[in-house]
Structures are given as structure tokens and as C-alpha cells.
Design a protein around this motif. Structure first.
Motif, PDB file in Angstrom:
ATOM      1  N   GLY A  71       0.638  -1.221   0.007  1.00  0.00           N
ATOM      2  CA  GLY A  71      -0.029   0.064   0.183  1.00  0.00           C
ATOM      3  C   GLY A  71       0.765   1.243  -0.085  1.00  0.00           C
ATOM      4  N   GLY A  72       1.789   1.326  -0.794  1.00  0.00           N
ATOM      5  CA  GLY A  72       2.655   2.543  -0.726  1.00  0.00           C
ATOM      6  C   GLY A  72       3.448   2.704   0.300  1.00  0.00           C
ATOM      7  N   ARG A  73       3.621   1.768   1.236  1.00  0.00           N
ATOM      8  CA  ARG A  73       4.388   1.928   2.515  1.00  0.00           C
ATOM      9  C   ARG A  73       5.950   1.533   2.284  1.00  0.00           C
ATOM     10  NH1 ARG A  73       1.490  -0.986   7.280  1.00  0.00           N
ATOM     11  NH2 ARG A  73       1.351  -2.466   5.546  1.00  0.00           N
ATOM     12  N   LYS A  74       6.154   0.989   1.101  1.00  0.00           N
ATOM     13  CA  LYS A  74       7.552   0.262   1.040  1.00  0.00           C
ATOM     14  C   LYS A  74       8.857   1.149   1.275  1.00  0.00           C
ATOM     15  CE  LYS A  74       9.918  -3.210  -2.360  1.00  0.00           C
ATOM     16  NZ  LYS A  74       9.775  -3.724  -3.804  1.00  0.00           N
ATOM     17  N   SER A  75       8.742   2.369   0.986  1.00  0.00           N
ATOM     18  CA  SER A  75       9.916   2.913   1.482  1.00  0.00           C
ATOM     19  C   SER A  75       9.848   3.740   2.690  1.00  0.00           C
ATOM     20  CB  SER A  75      10.119   4.099   0.393  1.00  0.00           C
ATOM     21  OG  SER A  75       8.845   5.244   0.264  1.00  0.00           O
ATOM     22  N   SER A  76       8.658   3.463   3.475  1.00  0.00           N
ATOM     23  CA  SER A  76       8.712   4.153   4.745  1.00  0.00           C
ATOM     24  C   SER A  76       8.643   3.177   6.046  1.00  0.00           C
ATOM     25  CB  SER A  76       7.208   5.015   4.716  1.00  0.00           C
ATOM     26  OG  SER A  76       6.211   4.151   4.665  1.00  0.00           O
ATOM     27  N   GLU A  77       8.471   2.109   5.748  1.00  0.00           N
ATOM     28  CA  GLU A  77       8.590   1.123   6.892  1.00  0.00           C
ATOM     29  C   GLU A  77       8.630  -0.223   6.424  1.00  0.00           C
ATOM     30  OE1 GLU A  77       4.400  -0.223   8.613  1.00  0.00           O
ATOM     31  OE2 GLU A  77       3.952   1.698   7.574  1.00  0.00           O
ATOM     32  N   VAL A  78       8.965  -1.122   7.181  1.00  0.00           N
ATOM     33  CA  VAL A  78       9.348  -2.494   6.684  1.00  0.00           C
ATOM     34  C   VAL A  78       8.091  -3.299   6.981  1.00  0.00           C
ATOM     35  CG1 VAL A  78      10.741  -4.915   7.166  1.00  0.00           C
ATOM     36  CG2 VAL A  78      11.737  -2.608   7.679  1.00  0.00           C
ATOM     37  N   VAL A  79       7.283  -3.816   5.570  1.00  0.00           N
ATOM     38  CA  VAL A  79       6.324  -4.666   5.621  1.00  0.00           C
ATOM     39  C   VAL A  79       6.613  -6.139   5.790  1.00  0.00           C
ATOM     40  CG1 VAL A  79       4.028  -5.006   4.304  1.00  0.00           C
ATOM     41  CG2 VAL A  79       5.070  -2.838   4.437  1.00  0.00           C
ATOM     42  N   THR A  80       5.865  -6.751   6.922  1.00  0.00           N
ATOM     43  CA  THR A  80       6.500  -8.097   6.864  1.00  0.00           C
ATOM     44  C   THR A  80       5.217  -9.075   6.985  1.00  0.00           C
ATOM     45  OG1 THR A  80       6.180  -7.851   9.292  1.00  0.00           O
ATOM     46  CG2 THR A  80       8.359  -7.291   8.129  1.00  0.00           C
ATOM     47  N   GLY A  81       3.897  -8.728   6.857  1.00  0.00           N
ATOM     48  CA  GLY A  81       2.712  -9.413   6.850  1.00  0.00           C
ATOM     49  C   GLY A  81       2.351  -9.989   5.409  1.00  0.00           C
ATOM     50  N   GLY A 139      17.484   0.846   7.499  1.00  0.00           N
ATOM     51  CA  GLY A 139      18.417   0.647   8.545  1.00  0.00           C
ATOM     52  C   GLY A 139      18.246  -0.819   9.011  1.00  0.00           C
ATOM     53  N   ALA A 140      18.244  -0.943  10.287  1.00  0.00           N
ATOM     54  CA  ALA A 140      18.337  -2.242  10.949  1.00  0.00           C
ATOM     55  C   ALA A 140      17.096  -3.184  10.871  1.00  0.00           C
ATOM     56  CB  ALA A 140      18.673  -1.975  12.504  1.00  0.00           C
ATOM     57  N   PRO A 141      15.920  -2.404  10.965  1.00  0.00           N
ATOM     58  CA  PRO A 141      14.637  -3.362  10.863  1.00  0.00           C
ATOM     59  C   PRO A 141      14.794  -4.222   9.491  1.00  0.00           C
ATOM     60  CG  PRO A 141      14.027  -1.432  11.778  1.00  0.00           C
ATOM     61  CD  PRO A 141      15.598  -1.130  11.366  1.00  0.00           C
ATOM     62  N   TYR A 142      15.096  -3.574   8.327  1.00  0.00           N
ATOM     63  CA  TYR A 142      15.320  -4.035   7.079  1.00  0.00           C
ATOM     64  C   TYR A 142      16.182  -4.869   6.894  1.00  0.00           C
ATOM     65  CZ  TYR A 142      14.952  -4.554   2.008  1.00  0.00           C
ATOM     66  OH  TYR A 142      14.957  -5.225   0.900  1.00  0.00           O
TER      67      TYR A 142
END
Length: 208
Positions: A71-81, A139-142
Motif C-alpha cells: 500500500g505505498g509503504r515500501k519506502s517508509s516502513e518494513v512490511v512483514t505481513g 536501516g536495522a529493521p530491514y
């Protein structure tokens, strides 16, 4: 910040669409003069084509499913679901699946493999560029996500439902329209079959 990061992830996503369109057009053009070793209207030819139709629809549905999560979140947070829990690049996986379905419309096993391999290979280049950007951005989460989830081939045992985030109808519509590129192969290959059988198009090679 280097030049690649300056342009951002949107540049890579646009590249993905261009790569997909160019691959389909080029391979389609090449197969204008190719034919399956299984003649049209034979059981094997029809079975391969129908299997390809199934792959195309699975690919389109899978791309929509993936878009619901990213949903357009790829560059702002790590989507893991959802699909992102079993592969880091489900949009590319499902696009490759649909491309294999396009290759099946020639009625050939080789067409399935050829389209899938070339599509996956082209996407691999885009994936590497995206990963470089996301490592710098998230960063680290990714980095932890990279270590846990495979790049391409899904690992089903890792599946987690996760959060789909906010629903964005516009992105779903864009993904659906992108998927129409694959569906266009269905009538196109029927026209090619007809033209080859009537002698309007020469057959230069055959594929098993």
C-alpha cells in the motif's frame, strides 16, 4: 546521499513497470514466428494454454493481494505481513508467475520456462537496486528482515497474517491495470495461432 537514493524508490517501481512491459512486448514479437510442437486444437496444446490462464489469474490476484499489504509503504516502513512474510518481493514473484502463464499461451512447456526465467532475471536486477535503497532508508529493521525472509522463492512456513495498513483503492486500481498486460496475451496468441494456420504468418521455429 548518492544519486540512486535521491531519485527514491518510485524510480525503481517505474523501472519495474517498464521492464515488465518491454519483456512482454519483445517476447510476444519473437513468438510471432514460433509455434508449439503440439498442434493447435490438440489436447496437450489446449491443456498447456488453460494452465497458463490459471497462472495469469493467480499472478494478477497475487499482485492485488501484495498491494493490499504494501500500500505505498515500501519506502517508509518494513512490511512483514501476508505475502511479505514469505518472500521479500511478492509482486515480482506473482508477476513472474503471470509471465509464465503468458508463455504458456503458445501451447509449449518451453514457453512457460522461457518467459518465467527471463522475467525473473530482469526483475532480479531491479530487486538488487531496490534493496540498496531500502538498506539505506530503513536501516536495522530491514537488515533483520533480509536475514529472515527469502528474496524471491517463498518460504510458506514463515507465513504471518500481519497488518494490511490503510486501504488505498488507487493503488489497487493501478495494480489491476498493470495486470491487464498479461490478459492481453490471451486473444493475441489466439490471433497468432489463426494467422499461422492460415499461412499469413510463417513459422520459423518450434518449441516443445
Amino acid at each position: 546521499m548518492d544519486k540512486e537514493l535521491k531519485y527514491g524508490l518510485g524510480n525503481y517501481q517505474q523501472t519495474r513497470r517498464i521492464v515488465l512491459a518491454v519483456l512482454v512486448v519483445v517476447l510476444f514479437a519473437a513468438l510471432l514466428f514460433g509455434q508449439s510442437t503440439f498442434p493447435p486444437d490438440t489436447a496437450m496444446h489446449e491443456t498447456i494454454e488453460m494452465f497458463g490462464v490459471l497462472l495469469i489469474f493467480l499472478g494478477i490476484i497475487g499482485r492485488l493481494w501484495s498491494t493490499l499489504y504494501i500500500g505505498g509503504r515500501k519506502s517508509s516502513e518494513v512490511v512483514t505481513g501476508g505475502p511479505y512474510s514469505i518472500t521479500r518481493n511478492p509482486l515480482y514473484v506473482f508477476s513472474t508467475l503471470a509471465a509464465a502463464g503468458v508463455g504458456a499461451q503458445i501451447g509449449s512447456f518451453s514457453g512457460i520456462i522461457l518467459f518465467a526465467v527471463l522475467c525473473a532475471g530482469a526483475f532480479h536486477i531491479v530487486i538488487l537496486r531496490e534493496e540498496k535503497f531500502l538498506k539505506e532508508t530503513l536501516g536495522a529493521p530491514y537488515q533483520a528482515y533480509l536475514a529472515r525472509v527469502p528474496r524471491f522463492f517463498p518460504k510458506l512456513s514463515l507465513y504471518q497474517e500481519g497488518d494490511t495498513g490503510s486501504f488505498k483503492p488507487r493503488l489497487l486500481l493501478t495494480t489491476l491495470l498493470d495486470g491487464l498486460v498479461f490478459l492481453m496475451a490471451l486473444p493475441a496468441f489466439e490471433l497468432i495461432d489463426g494467422a499461422q494456420q492460415s499461412g499469413m504468418l510463417p513459422v520459423w521455429f518450434t518449441l516443445p
